[in-house]
Design a protein around this motif. Structure first.
Motif, short mmCIF file in Angstrom:
data_model
loop_
_atom_site.label_atom_id
_atom_site.label_comp_id
_atom_site.label_asym_id
_atom_site.label_seq_id
_atom_site.Cartn_x
_atom_site.Cartn_y
_atom_site.Cartn_z
N ILE A 12 0.86 -1.18 0.00
CA ILE A 12 0.00 0.00 0.00
C ILE A 12 0.90 1.23 0.00
CG2 ILE A 12 -1.57 1.39 1.42
CD1 ILE A 12 -3.08 -0.76 0.13
N TRP A 13 0.62 2.15 -0.91
CA TRP A 13 1.31 3.44 -0.93
C TRP A 13 0.31 4.52 -0.56
CZ3 TRP A 13 3.24 2.45 -6.61
CH2 TRP A 13 4.17 1.39 -6.61
N ILE A 14 0.83 5.70 -0.25
CA ILE A 14 -0.03 6.84 0.03
C ILE A 14 0.43 8.03 -0.79
CG2 ILE A 14 1.32 7.52 2.09
CD1 ILE A 14 -1.42 8.43 3.30
N SER A 15 -0.52 8.69 -1.43
CA SER A 15 -0.22 9.80 -2.32
C SER A 15 -0.16 11.11 -1.55
CB SER A 15 -1.28 9.90 -3.41
OG SER A 15 -2.51 10.35 -2.85
N LYS A 16 0.24 12.17 -2.25
CA LYS A 16 0.26 13.50 -1.63
C LYS A 16 -1.15 13.97 -1.28
CE LYS A 16 4.54 15.84 -2.74
NZ LYS A 16 5.13 17.11 -3.23
N LYS A 17 -2.16 13.41 -1.95
CA LYS A 17 -3.55 13.73 -1.64
C LYS A 17 -4.04 12.94 -0.42
CE LYS A 17 -4.87 14.67 -6.45
NZ LYS A 17 -5.79 14.25 -7.55
N GLU A 18 -3.14 12.14 0.17
CA GLU A 18 -3.45 11.29 1.32
C GLU A 18 -4.49 10.22 0.97
OE1 GLU A 18 -4.39 13.76 4.67
OE2 GLU A 18 -2.26 14.23 5.01
N GLU A 19 -4.42 9.76 -0.27
CA GLU A 19 -5.22 8.62 -0.70
C GLU A 19 -4.35 7.37 -0.71
OE1 GLU A 19 -8.50 10.51 -3.77
OE2 GLU A 19 -6.58 9.84 -4.57
N LEU A 20 -4.89 6.27 -0.23
CA LEU A 20 -4.16 5.01 -0.29
C LEU A 20 -4.20 4.47 -1.71
CD1 LEU A 20 -5.03 3.07 2.99
CD2 LEU A 20 -3.34 4.87 2.58
N ILE A 21 -3.07 3.91 -2.12
CA ILE A 21 -2.94 3.33 -3.46
C ILE A 21 -2.67 1.83 -3.29
CG2 ILE A 21 -1.61 3.31 -5.61
CD1 ILE A 21 -0.84 6.24 -4.96
N LEU A 40 -7.28 -6.47 -7.32
CA LEU A 40 -7.03 -5.13 -6.81
C LEU A 40 -8.33 -4.42 -6.42
CD1 LEU A 40 -4.14 -3.67 -9.01
CD2 LEU A 40 -4.04 -4.94 -6.88
N GLU A 41 -9.39 -4.67 -7.17
CA GLU A 41 -10.67 -4.04 -6.86
C GLU A 41 -11.21 -4.50 -5.51
OE1 GLU A 41 -12.10 -3.35 -11.50
OE2 GLU A 41 -12.66 -5.19 -10.44
N ILE A 42 -11.04 -5.78 -5.20
CA ILE A 42 -11.47 -6.27 -3.89
C ILE A 42 -10.67 -5.61 -2.79
CG2 ILE A 42 -11.53 -8.30 -2.39
CD1 ILE A 42 -12.33 -9.94 -4.83
N TYR A 43 -9.37 -5.45 -2.99
CA TYR A 43 -8.55 -4.76 -1.98
C TYR A 43 -9.01 -3.32 -1.82
CZ TYR A 43 -5.30 -8.69 -2.62
OH TYR A 43 -4.72 -9.93 -2.70
N GLN A 44 -9.31 -2.63 -2.91
CA GLN A 44 -9.80 -1.25 -2.82
C GLN A 44 -11.10 -1.22 -2.00
OE1 GLN A 44 -10.02 -0.40 -7.06
NE2 GLN A 44 -8.24 0.95 -6.94
N TRP A 45 -11.99 -2.15 -2.27
CA TRP A 45 -13.27 -2.24 -1.57
C TRP A 45 -13.06 -2.50 -0.08
CZ3 TRP A 45 -15.83 -6.43 0.81
CH2 TRP A 45 -17.21 -6.28 1.02
N LEU A 46 -12.13 -3.38 0.24
CA LEU A 46 -11.86 -3.71 1.64
C LEU A 46 -11.31 -2.50 2.40
CD1 LEU A 46 -10.31 -7.28 1.24
CD2 LEU A 46 -12.40 -6.72 2.48
N PHE A 47 -10.37 -1.80 1.80
CA PHE A 47 -9.80 -0.64 2.49
C PHE A 47 -10.83 0.47 2.65
CE2 PHE A 47 -5.69 -2.62 1.81
CZ PHE A 47 -5.00 -2.23 2.96
N ARG A 48 -11.65 0.69 1.64
CA ARG A 48 -12.69 1.72 1.77
C ARG A 48 -13.67 1.38 2.89
NH1 ARG A 48 -12.99 1.93 -4.38
NH2 ARG A 48 -11.70 3.75 -4.91
N GLY A 52 -12.67 2.36 6.31
CA GLY A 52 -12.63 3.78 6.62
C GLY A 52 -11.49 4.55 6.00
N PHE A 53 -10.74 3.95 5.09
CA PHE A 53 -9.63 4.64 4.44
C PHE A 53 -10.09 5.33 3.16
CE2 PHE A 53 -7.50 1.26 6.86
CZ PHE A 53 -6.50 2.00 7.51
N LYS A 54 -9.43 6.43 2.87
CA LYS A 54 -9.63 7.12 1.60
C LYS A 54 -8.73 6.44 0.57
CE LYS A 54 -9.41 11.74 -0.50
NZ LYS A 54 -9.00 13.15 -0.29
N VAL A 55 -9.32 5.89 -0.49
CA VAL A 55 -8.58 5.05 -1.43
C VAL A 55 -8.67 5.62 -2.84
CG1 VAL A 55 -8.35 2.71 -2.40
CG2 VAL A 55 -9.04 3.02 -0.01
N SER A 56 -7.55 5.67 -3.50
CA SER A 56 -7.51 6.13 -4.90
C SER A 56 -8.19 5.11 -5.80
CB SER A 56 -6.06 6.31 -5.34
OG SER A 56 -5.99 6.57 -6.74
#
Length: 244
Positions: free
Chosen positions: A118-127, A154-162, A165-169
């Protein structure tokens, strides 16, 4: 048919459903039913130990930058302003027995999946990031029907993180390494081209799919074989021969 029913062993407790089992359902509901409800699994494949070694080394490499809160040179080369995400749960998220989890109240599934990074962008969105290794002539791409499973992963991981409660790109990335085949000799080493492939995910399919999964697991009827499933085709042909 075996009499065990794994789905109803603890009907009031959340039923654990891994990312890979969801993918199995998408591939073939019949194989999924046999596996998850009745405990009859597909024949297993041998472990891809070279791929695992690449995965392990990439994690170590990105963890160096995680500790320093610095941008990896690969990200700089692609103009991606992000750093590896630091979080106390990272090792649990990477553990295939635990992963990142979410209890879906509507289906009572405890959905989970183990991430690579997991990375985090300058917008503080998880990647969301996944490592892939191959060895082909030419450039690696995300084209091909069999790579649709990579995208769903990857879509399932995005769904799980969202849902945690995380902000996800919307854009996830594959770190794709391709072992070079044009060297004069092996010389005890492999050399790789490393490519960063973006993918804009869509998670709209996940919750309807979970509802379909629950519906099938609650049924006593074995789903029809999927015409594209090689395992179902084999079982059918073998059964026809054995009946003679």
């Amino acid at each position: 048919m075996p009499q065990q029913n794994l789905f109803f062993q603890k009907p009031k407790s959340p039923f654990k459903l891994s990312r890979s089992k969801i993918e199995l359902f998408v591939e073939c509901p019949r194989c999924f039913y046999l596996d998850v409800k009745l405990g009859i699994r597909r024949p297993s494949w041998p472990a891809f130990t070279l791929n695992s070694a690449v995965d392990h080394l990439l994690k170590k490499e990105f963890d160096i930058h995680r500790a320093k809160n610095s941008t990896h040179p690969l990200l700089k080369n692609y103009g991606l302003e992000a750093v590896p995400f630091q979080h106390q749960e990272l090792e649990n998220w990477r553990n295939f027995r635990q992963g990142i989890q979410y209890h879906d109240p509507e289906t009572n599934f405890l959905v989970y999946g183990a991430i690579d990074d997991i990375w985090i962008s300058k917008k503080e969105e998880l990647i969301v990031v996944d490592y892939k290794a191959t060895s082909i002539n030419g450039e690696v791409t995300l084209d091909g029907e069999w790579k649709e499973g990579y995208k769903r992963q990857l879509e399932i991981y995005q769904w799980l993180f969202r849902n945690n409660g995380f902000k996800v790109s919307d854009t996830a990335y594959f770190v794709y390494v391709n072992a070079k085949r044009d060297r004069k000799a092996f010389d005890g080493k492999l050399e790789f081209d490393v490519k960063l492939l973006p993918y804009k995910g869509s998670t709209s399919w996940i919750e309807p799919t979970l509802k379909e999964i629950k519906k099938i697991l609650q049924s006593d009827k074995l789903p029809k074989p999927k015409t594209t499933c090689e395992y179902c085709q084999y079982r059918q042909k073998a059964g026809e021969i054995e009946r003679y």
